[in-house]
Each structure stands twice: as C-alpha cells, then as structure tokens.
Design a protein around this motif. Structure first.
Motif, PDB file in Angstrom:
ATOM      1  N   GLN A  21       0.817  -1.211   0.000  1.00 34.69           N
ATOM      2  CA  GLN A  21       0.000   0.000   0.000  1.00 34.69           C
ATOM      3  C   GLN A  21       0.856   1.268   0.000  1.00 34.69           C
ATOM      4  OE1 GLN A  21      -3.628  -0.142   0.078  1.00 34.69           O
ATOM      5  NE2 GLN A  21      -3.038  -2.212  -0.525  1.00 34.69           N
ATOM      6  N   GLN A  22       1.947   1.229   0.753  1.00 41.28           N
ATOM      7  CA  GLN A  22       2.850   2.391   0.820  1.00 41.28           C
ATOM      8  C   GLN A  22       4.156   1.962   1.471  1.00 41.28           C
ATOM      9  OE1 GLN A  22       1.162   5.838   2.772  1.00 41.28           O
ATOM     10  NE2 GLN A  22       2.895   7.155   2.303  1.00 41.28           N
ATOM     11  N   LEU A  61       4.616   7.958   6.711  1.00 43.68           N
ATOM     12  CA  LEU A  61       3.357   7.218   6.731  1.00 43.68           C
ATOM     13  C   LEU A  61       2.336   7.890   7.634  1.00 43.68           C
ATOM     14  CD1 LEU A  61       4.556   3.504   6.892  1.00 43.68           C
ATOM     15  CD2 LEU A  61       4.003   4.858   4.897  1.00 43.68           C
ATOM     16  N   ALA A  97      -0.824   7.419   1.970  1.00 42.60           N
ATOM     17  CA  ALA A  97      -1.172   7.385   0.537  1.00 42.60           C
ATOM     18  C   ALA A  97      -2.646   7.111   0.304  1.00 42.60           C
ATOM     19  CB  ALA A  97      -0.335   6.319  -0.172  1.00 42.60           C
ATOM     20  N   VAL A 136      -3.854   3.002   4.778  1.00 44.33           N
ATOM     21  CA  VAL A 136      -2.644   3.377   5.516  1.00 44.33           C
ATOM     22  C   VAL A 136      -2.989   4.380   6.612  1.00 44.33           C
ATOM     23  CG1 VAL A 136      -0.367   4.450   5.361  1.00 44.33           C
ATOM     24  CG2 VAL A 136      -1.145   2.914   3.554  1.00 44.33           C
ATOM     25  N   GLN A 165      -7.856   6.846  -2.430  1.00 44.16           N
ATOM     26  CA  GLN A 165      -6.531   7.480  -2.432  1.00 44.16           C
ATOM     27  C   GLN A 165      -6.607   8.863  -1.785  1.00 44.16           C
ATOM     28  OE1 GLN A 165      -3.627   5.794  -3.649  1.00 44.16           O
ATOM     29  NE2 GLN A 165      -5.200   4.217  -3.455  1.00 44.16           N
TER      30      GLN A 165
END
Length: 367
Positions: free
Chosen positions: A214-215, A222, A227, A231, A364
């Motif tokens: 995912q990231q 984070l 992202a 997350v 997103q």
C-alpha cells in the motif's frame, strides 16, 4: 551485510488463492525494514519466500545482487528468528546457539568465541548452561536471536518475534532489537501486525494489505502523508477518524460537511485539489490527537465540532473521548485534567492544517 531486492514477487497457491501480488521492494544494506499489515495480508508469506521456505510463483529475489530464487535456504546466507522461538528443549542455551555452526563444521574455538560474544551482547552469559525451560519468554527469544547472530548472516529475518510476550516484555525487546541493529549494522527484514512495533523500530515501513504493498516510507512519512485510507487508518493509535460528507461553498469559502452538524473549513492549500469535489461525496480524515481543546466551550464557525460524550478512557497524561455527533462517532485524544460528563455536549476544535481528504471510490489521498 547485503541489499535485498524483491522484484514483482507473486505467490499463488494451487487452490488459486494469491497471497502476494506483484510486490517490489528494495531493502538497502544495513537497513531495518518492517513489513506490517493485518493478518492474512501476505507479509509472512513474503518473508518466507525471501528465506526460501515458500516457493515463488513469479518474480525475483536478489540478495547481495545474486538471484536466489532457486537457491536452497541454507545457502542464502540468511538467519530467521521465528515467533515460537524453535529452541531444542534438551539442549543448553550454549548448545542451542552453537548447533547450527556445528552442522556447518565450524571449529570449536570459533564456535565458542561467537557464542560467548552473542551471549554477552544479549545478556545471556549467566544462562549459557541453562535449559530453555528455566528461562522466561523474553530470555528464550534472546536465545533465538543469539542463534541467528552467531551465524553472522548477510540478512536477518524476524517473523513476529514478540507476539508471544507480555506487553512490558514486548516494549523491552523492541528496544533491545533496535539496539542490536545499531550494534551489528545488520540488514533486517522484520514482520509484525503491530503498527506500534513498526513505527518505533523500522528505518522504513512497508504497509501491506490483501497481498499488495500500500505504501513504503519512513514512520513519519506514513503518519503525516498516508497514501490512502487504509494506511491512514492502520498507522496511528487510536486510528484516524473517517467522516463521509460533501464539499460545499459558502461566501466564497469551501467547507466540508457531513450534512448533519459537522462543518469544517477547507484549508487554503487544499482548495485547488478539493474544488473538483464541490457538491460531491468525499471522506475527511482527522487523527484523534489533531483536535484542540475548546477552552470556552463556544462553537467557532468552520473549526468546531459539538458532540455528546459517550465514553471516556483516562490514559494518564491524556484522555480518549468517544463523541457522538448524531451521525458519527469520533475519537478525540486530549490532555484534560477533569473528565467531561457522560451524555453531555462537548465542543472541540479541529486543527484544519492537519486534516486529510480521501476519494470515496479510489480511497486514495487527495493532495
């Protein structure tokens, strides 16, 4: 030590289930990288493929620039620390740590040197002649780590090594493993489902879900710049509040509203990307710690939320409040000296410079 490169790594089982999908990550030499995510996200399967314990469906694994897809686990120059310690109960701590070296034909003098050095690093010198049954869970895990250290491998792999320990011991072992990383200057890939472990230990974190990455980023990246919704909700404790609503324009200013009683002004730096969502659905994210005490308990237009107190969790220096807006339950973390009364309205302000917006369909982040 060595760089580890995963290129388009995929694992599909015979029943058609794909546990890992097209994972591409580079772990630099001497870097501590944590794979984190919920149960079943593919993090342990990824680690086991690096170790050679799980067959690769497609993709490549390179360790120190050498392709190891078809290299036997014992020849990959890696050492793995398991969740359940995997110690031999009939052997002493010394022999447990020495056993792998004995199988490789290392001389007795070299074995003794390595075992005693590892024992000193891990505080096990006084237990080298003890059997595992007399050791605490934390000491047994140190023995498992020591068994990996004496191998002097290129890469250390940790598979949820602290999950069997109590809360206090987990905190202590987190610090010890981090200290060990700095001492050994080792390349470490560490798997956990605990985001606090990930945030406190990793140089970089790989967040996984449903077999995909995912990231990838530093803990602060984070936390501050997630992202996507997954997350944002996974990193941070308590998790980020997610509030569904729309964007409206009033007096040439844009506001987020849940169409009930939440109305938050959109900060100027987000107006440009947000304007395409005017009169459309959108998701606002706000972390519990990004609320501000409203000292006078008076609503401030575009910055305040009024909601009834449902639950109060005293945490010592802070309190977690669960507030019912009539449409949403939001979690707020504040430094309060007195508990607000249950069932009564409570007003908090939002630090709107720290809010996030997410597309309701793609999930997103809108930047």
């Amino acid at each position: 030590m060595a760089k580890v490169e995963l290129k388009n790594l995929t694992k599909t089982y015979p029943d058609g289930v794909t546990a890992v999908k097209d994972v591409t990550i580079t772990i630099e030499d001497k870097e501590f990288v944590v794979l984190v995510g919920p149960s079943g996200c593919g993090k342990t399967t990824t680690l086991r493929m690096v170790a050679g314990l799980e067959e690769i469906t497609s993709g490549e694994i390179l360790i120190d620039r050498k392709l190891v897809n078809n290299v036997h686990p014992k020849d990959r120059d890696i050492a793995m620390v398991f969740q359940n310690y995997a110690l031999y109960p009939h052997m002493t701590v010394y022999k447990n740590m020495a056993f792998g070296l004995m199988l490789r034909g290392v001389s007795k003098q070299e074995i003794d040197k390595r075992v005693r050095e590892a024992g000193e690093i891990l505080g096990l010198t006084d237990y080298l002649n003890a059997k595992p049954r007399v050791l605490s869970g934390g000491q047994r895990q140190r023995v498992a780590v020591g068994r990996a250290i004496v191998r002097n491998p290129k890469v250390f792999l940790f598979d949820e090594p602290l999950s069997n320990l109590d809360a206090k011991m987990r905190v202590q072992m987190r610090a010890e493993i981090s200290k060990l990383h700095h001492q050994l200057k080792a390349t470490i890939i560490y798997v956990t489902h605990d985001q606090i472990e990930a945030m406190t230990m990793g140089d970089r974190i790989v967040v996984m879900n449903n077999g995909t990455v995912q990231q990838v980023g530093t803990p602060l990246e984070l936390y501050h710049k997630p992202a996507n919704k997954f997350v944002a909700g996974f990193i941070g404790s308590p998790p980020m509040n997610m509030i569904e609503g729309i964007i409206v324009v009033k007096n040439e200013k844009m506001y987020f509203t849940d169409t009930h009683n939440i109305e938050i002004i959109v900060p100027e730096n987000l107006e440009e990307p947000i304007k395409t969502y005017i009169n459309k659905k959108i998701v606002l994210g706000i972390r519990p710690e990004d609320f501000i005490i409203n000292q006078n308990q008076v609503l401030q237009k575009g910055l305040s939320i009024s909601a009834d107190v449902e639950v109060v969790e005293p945490m010592g220096s802070e309190m977690n409040l669960y507030l019912n807006t009539g449409k949403n339950i939001i979690t707020v973390k504040l430094k309060l000296t007195n508990e607000p009364p249950i069932g009564k309205p409570f007003i908090v302000n939002i630090d709107n410079g720290k809010i996030h917006f997410f597309d309701p369909i793609s999930e997103q982040t809108i930047i």
